[in-house]
Design a protein around this motif. Structure first.
Motif, PDB file in Angstrom:
ATOM      1  N   SER A  76      70.074  30.418  69.658  1.00 20.92           N
ATOM      2  CA  SER A  76      68.962  30.580  68.716  1.00 20.92           C
ATOM      3  C   SER A  76      68.423  32.006  68.766  1.00 20.92           C
ATOM      4  O   SER A  76      68.090  32.596  67.734  1.00 20.92           O
ATOM      5  CB  SER A  76      67.855  29.578  69.037  1.00 20.92           C
ATOM      6  OG  SER A  76      66.772  29.726  68.142  1.00 20.92           O
ATOM      7  N   GLN A  77      68.333  32.554  69.955  1.00 22.07           N
ATOM      8  CA  GLN A  77      67.862  33.931  70.091  1.00 22.07           C
ATOM      9  C   GLN A  77      68.790  34.902  69.373  1.00 22.07           C
ATOM     10  O   GLN A  77      68.334  35.825  68.687  1.00 22.07           O
ATOM     11  CB  GLN A  77      67.748  34.306  71.570  1.00 22.07           C
ATOM     12  CG  GLN A  77      67.123  35.681  71.809  1.00 22.07           C
ATOM     13  CD  GLN A  77      67.016  35.986  73.290  1.00 22.07           C
ATOM     14  OE1 GLN A  77      68.002  35.932  74.017  1.00 22.07           O
ATOM     15  NE2 GLN A  77      65.810  36.291  73.739  1.00 22.07           N
ATOM     16  N   LEU A  78      70.097  34.700  69.501  1.00 22.12           N
ATOM     17  CA  LEU A  78      71.058  35.561  68.814  1.00 22.12           C
ATOM     18  C   LEU A  78      70.891  35.486  67.297  1.00 22.12           C
ATOM     19  O   LEU A  78      70.986  36.498  66.592  1.00 22.12           O
ATOM     20  CB  LEU A  78      72.481  35.175  69.202  1.00 22.12           C
ATOM     21  CG  LEU A  78      72.946  35.607  70.591  1.00 22.12           C
ATOM     22  CD1 LEU A  78      74.245  34.908  70.963  1.00 22.12           C
ATOM     23  CD2 LEU A  78      73.110  37.117  70.651  1.00 22.12           C
ATOM     24  N   ALA A  79      70.625  34.283  66.794  1.00 25.67           N
ATOM     25  CA  ALA A  79      70.434  34.126  65.351  1.00 25.67           C
ATOM     26  C   ALA A  79      69.230  34.913  64.866  1.00 25.67           C
ATOM     27  O   ALA A  79      69.253  35.508  63.780  1.00 25.67           O
ATOM     28  CB  ALA A  79      70.283  32.646  65.009  1.00 25.67           C
ATOM     29  N   GLY A  80      68.166  34.935  65.656  1.00 22.29           N
ATOM     30  CA  GLY A  80      66.990  35.708  65.285  1.00 22.29           C
ATOM     31  C   GLY A  80      67.193  37.196  65.432  1.00 22.29           C
ATOM     32  O   GLY A  80      66.709  37.998  64.621  1.00 22.29           O
ATOM     33  N   GLN A  81      67.932  37.597  66.456  1.00 21.74           N
ATOM     34  CA  GLN A  81      68.149  39.017  66.698  1.00 21.74           C
ATOM     35  C   GLN A  81      68.920  39.685  65.560  1.00 21.74           C
ATOM     36  O   GLN A  81      68.803  40.898  65.363  1.00 21.74           O
ATOM     37  CB  GLN A  81      68.887  39.196  68.029  1.00 21.74           C
ATOM     38  CG  GLN A  81      68.002  38.927  69.233  1.00 21.74           C
ATOM     39  CD  GLN A  81      68.747  39.003  70.546  1.00 21.74           C
ATOM     40  OE1 GLN A  81      69.975  38.848  70.589  1.00 21.74           O
ATOM     41  NE2 GLN A  81      68.022  39.227  71.637  1.00 21.74           N
ATOM     42  N   HIS A  82      69.657  38.899  64.831  1.00 18.52           N
ATOM     43  CA  HIS A  82      70.362  39.435  63.661  1.00 18.52           C
ATOM     44  C   HIS A  82      69.396  40.087  62.680  1.00 18.52           C
ATOM     45  O   HIS A  82      69.779  41.004  61.941  1.00 18.52           O
ATOM     46  CB  HIS A  82      71.133  38.302  62.981  1.00 18.52           C
ATOM     47  CG  HIS A  82      71.750  38.677  61.673  1.00 18.52           C
ATOM     48  ND1 HIS A  82      72.889  39.464  61.582  1.00 18.52           N
ATOM     49  CD2 HIS A  82      71.384  38.392  60.388  1.00 18.52           C
ATOM     50  CE1 HIS A  82      73.191  39.644  60.307  1.00 18.52           C
ATOM     51  NE2 HIS A  82      72.308  39.003  59.564  1.00 18.52           N
ATOM     52  N   HIS A  83      68.121  39.648  62.676  1.00 20.05           N
ATOM     53  CA  HIS A  83      67.139  40.141  61.702  1.00 20.05           C
ATOM     54  C   HIS A  83      66.225  41.237  62.264  1.00 20.05           C
ATOM     55  O   HIS A  83      65.391  41.764  61.529  1.00 20.05           O
ATOM     56  CB  HIS A  83      66.256  38.983  61.212  1.00 20.05           C
ATOM     57  CG  HIS A  83      67.022  37.885  60.546  1.00 20.05           C
ATOM     58  ND1 HIS A  83      67.620  38.041  59.317  1.00 20.05           N
ATOM     59  CD2 HIS A  83      67.273  36.605  60.935  1.00 20.05           C
ATOM     60  CE1 HIS A  83      68.212  36.896  58.971  1.00 20.05           C
ATOM     61  NE2 HIS A  83      68.015  36.020  59.928  1.00 20.05           N
ATOM     62  N   TYR A  84      66.358  41.555  63.539  1.00 18.08           N
ATOM     63  CA  TYR A  84      65.422  42.503  64.141  1.00 18.08           C
ATOM     64  C   TYR A  84      65.415  43.847  63.417  1.00 18.08           C
ATOM     65  O   TYR A  84      64.359  44.438  63.164  1.00 18.08           O
ATOM     66  CB  TYR A  84      65.772  42.733  65.616  1.00 18.08           C
ATOM     67  CG  TYR A  84      65.368  41.640  66.572  1.00 18.08           C
ATOM     68  CD1 TYR A  84      64.881  40.420  66.115  1.00 18.08           C
ATOM     69  CD2 TYR A  84      65.478  41.838  67.947  1.00 18.08           C
ATOM     70  CE1 TYR A  84      64.526  39.418  67.015  1.00 18.08           C
ATOM     71  CE2 TYR A  84      65.128  40.846  68.853  1.00 18.08           C
ATOM     72  CZ  TYR A  84      64.648  39.634  68.379  1.00 18.08           C
ATOM     73  OH  TYR A  84      64.299  38.663  69.279  1.00 18.08           O
ATOM     74  N   GLU A  85      66.589  44.346  63.101  1.00 20.79           N
ATOM     75  CA  GLU A  85      66.667  45.675  62.494  1.00 20.79           C
ATOM     76  C   GLU A  85      65.976  45.694  61.134  1.00 20.79           C
ATOM     77  O   GLU A  85      65.214  46.627  60.816  1.00 20.79           O
ATOM     78  CB  GLU A  85      68.133  46.098  62.357  1.00 20.79           C
ATOM     79  CG  GLU A  85      68.326  47.542  61.931  1.00 20.79           C
ATOM     80  CD  GLU A  85      69.777  47.965  62.016  1.00 20.79           C
ATOM     81  OE1 GLU A  85      70.109  48.980  61.374  1.00 20.79           O
ATOM     82  OE2 GLU A  85      70.568  47.296  62.717  1.00 20.79           O
ATOM     83  N   GLU A  86      66.214  44.669  60.331  1.00 20.88           N
ATOM     84  CA  GLU A  86      65.582  44.596  59.012  1.00 20.88           C
ATOM     85  C   GLU A  86      64.067  44.477  59.135  1.00 20.88           C
ATOM     86  O   GLU A  86      63.312  45.143  58.406  1.00 20.88           O
ATOM     87  CB  GLU A  86      66.137  43.395  58.249  1.00 20.88           C
ATOM     88  CG  GLU A  86      65.530  43.211  56.858  1.00 20.88           C
ATOM     89  CD  GLU A  86      66.074  41.996  56.138  1.00 20.88           C
ATOM     90  OE1 GLU A  86      65.606  41.713  55.028  1.00 20.88           O
ATOM     91  OE2 GLU A  86      66.973  41.310  56.693  1.00 20.88           O
ATOM     92  N   LEU A  87      63.600  43.654  60.051  1.00 20.51           N
ATOM     93  CA  LEU A  87      62.160  43.469  60.229  1.00 20.51           C
ATOM     94  C   LEU A  87      61.506  44.750  60.737  1.00 20.51           C
ATOM     95  O   LEU A  87      60.443  45.152  60.242  1.00 20.51           O
ATOM     96  CB  LEU A  87      61.904  42.313  61.203  1.00 20.51           C
ATOM     97  CG  LEU A  87      62.207  40.913  60.682  1.00 20.51           C
ATOM     98  CD1 LEU A  87      62.246  39.914  61.829  1.00 20.51           C
ATOM     99  CD2 LEU A  87      61.166  40.479  59.645  1.00 20.51           C
ATOM    100  N   ALA A  88      62.113  45.377  61.705  1.00 15.27           N
ATOM    101  CA  ALA A  88      61.548  46.610  62.251  1.00 15.27           C
ATOM    102  C   ALA A  88      61.466  47.697  61.189  1.00 15.27           C
ATOM    103  O   ALA A  88      60.503  48.478  61.138  1.00 15.27           O
ATOM    104  CB  ALA A  88      62.374  47.083  63.444  1.00 15.27           C
TER     105      ALA A  88
END
Length: 403
Positions: free
Chosen positions: A294-306
């Protein structure tokens, strides 16, 4: 759901609204768009971590005189599980009507002798959708609600399951960080209805002569709307709840969640909130997550969110399991719902939308203390993450809707 669905222009909010006006505006949006009236006259006590949460719940159970209704996703082995079994059994032997609803998947690890002892004492135990008895489609839709209602007057809900992981005070990786809330007042009825809805699916008898259907007197000043999320197709009330809160924010949104893997629509909604000048802070599990996929699935979006200005922090001491959103220092969402596809699309959930400055201030203070024990994701460093990390993120993409 794609990122192009449900797109609306940014809301024009008068900058001069005071806190009372902001609270009333959020209330009316939630009431009309979800169709559930908020109640006034409630008192809420935030309970942080197992030492506070389990003590309050067991104390309430031991004082029950008429009814105890409890449901949970996780009920596992360990001393705390035995304490709850003993307390529920003691009340049943004393003539209190005790009902316990367990999720067929989440509570599968409960010890059989605990079940047998509770049933011998007179506890009515029911199972929500045992996997062996279901089609593969139904097996994916679980009851993730955590509810305790005592004597129709005191209720508890939040993120905590009945297991050793939640014991203690988040002092190390073996003591999870979580928040529950104790409620008194008219909002108890909405929480009780969440139990009744799931109990009705599992048991022939919905109520009996021990249910008094009492009238609630005021216990405080908090305004509370109880929102139930149910597994179904299409846009759900829980999604509307999150959307209204994010689109109503003018200054600050703070989100703490155990599992962060939303669909593209909610990623864009978080970005849109940040782009219009709202400070968006997200607090997630760090190295001690219990679900790495689940953490990996969320980390996919970190760059876009940041890139949109969203701050992402990872909690370091232990597993962060709370499910809380605060908005503009006036509103709070708290309950069982994670910011992920599973909670929003597949599971039975419950959230309280609370309009109360003092309650929100307490949870914001807890958030500040948690941030001091967290590490912020550095945007530059994250963009330079390894190919191996990117490959792991990509590998979980096909199953993100189930996480």
């Amino acid at each position: 759901m794609t990122s192009t669905q449900h797109q609306t222009p940014a809301l024009e909010e008068p900058a001069s609204l005071n806190t009372a006006e902001r609270s009333q505006r959020i209330r009316r949006r939630l009431e009309r768009l979800i169709g559930i009236a908020a109640t006034e006259g409630n008192s809420l006590v935030p309970l942080r971590n197992g030492d506070e949460i389990f003590t309050a719940m067991l104390t309430a159970i031991s004082a029950a005189e008429h009814t105890v209704d409890m449901m949970t996703f996780v009920y596992w082995r360990g001393d705390i599980a035995r304490q709850f079994a003993a307390s529920l059994s003691e009340r049943a032997r004393s003539g209190v009507r005790v009902r316990l609803l367990l999720d067929g998947f989440g509570s599968r690890l409960i010890e059989k002798d605990q079940l047998e002892s509770m049933e011998r004492a007179g506890v009515q135990v029911a199972w929500f959708r045992k996997p062996l008895h279901l089609s593969p489609f139904k097996q994916n839709h679980r009851c993730h609600r955590k509810v305790l209602v005592v004597d129709e007057q005191t209720a508890f809900t939040g993120g905590v399951g009945i297991a050793e992981e939640w014991c203690g005070n988040a002092r190390n990786e073996n003591e999870w960080r979580d928040t529950h809330v104790q409620v008194r007042g008219p909002a108890v009825d909405g929480i009780a209805a969440a139990f009744a809805q799931n109990w009705a699916e599992c048991h022939e008898e919905l109520f009996d002569d021990r249910d008094r259907f009492i009238e609630h007197s005021p216990h405080g000043d908090a305004i509370v709307q109880v929102v139930r999320g149910s597994a179904s197709f299409g846009w759900q009330d829980m999604q509307t709840l999150l959307r209204v809160m994010l689109e109503s924010a003018q200054e600050r949104v703070r989100l703490a969640t155990a599992y962060f893997s939303p669909d593209p629509y909610f990623i864009e909604l978080l970005c849109a909130t940040a782009r219009r000048g709202v400070a968006v802070e997200i607090l997630l599990p760090g190295p001690h997550t219990d679900k790495r996929v689940s953490q990996l699935a969320g980390q996919h979006h970190y760059e876009e969110l940041a890139a949109c200005g969203v701050e992402i922090h990872q909690y370091q001491p232990t597993m962060m399991h709370a499910k809380i959103i605060t908005v503009d220092k006036v509103a709070t969402l708290i309950g069982s719902t994670n910011f992920n596809r599973r909670s929003l699309d597949h599971d039975e959930e419950i959230m309280l939308a609370v309009l109360d400055e003092r309650f929100t201030a307490t949870l914001d203070h807890h958030f500040d203390e948690d941030l001091a024990l967290s590490e912020r994701i550095d945007t530059t460093r994250w963009r330079g993450r390894s190919v191996r990390q990117r490959a792991r993120e990509a590998a979980v993409r096909p199953i993100r809707r189930f996480l």
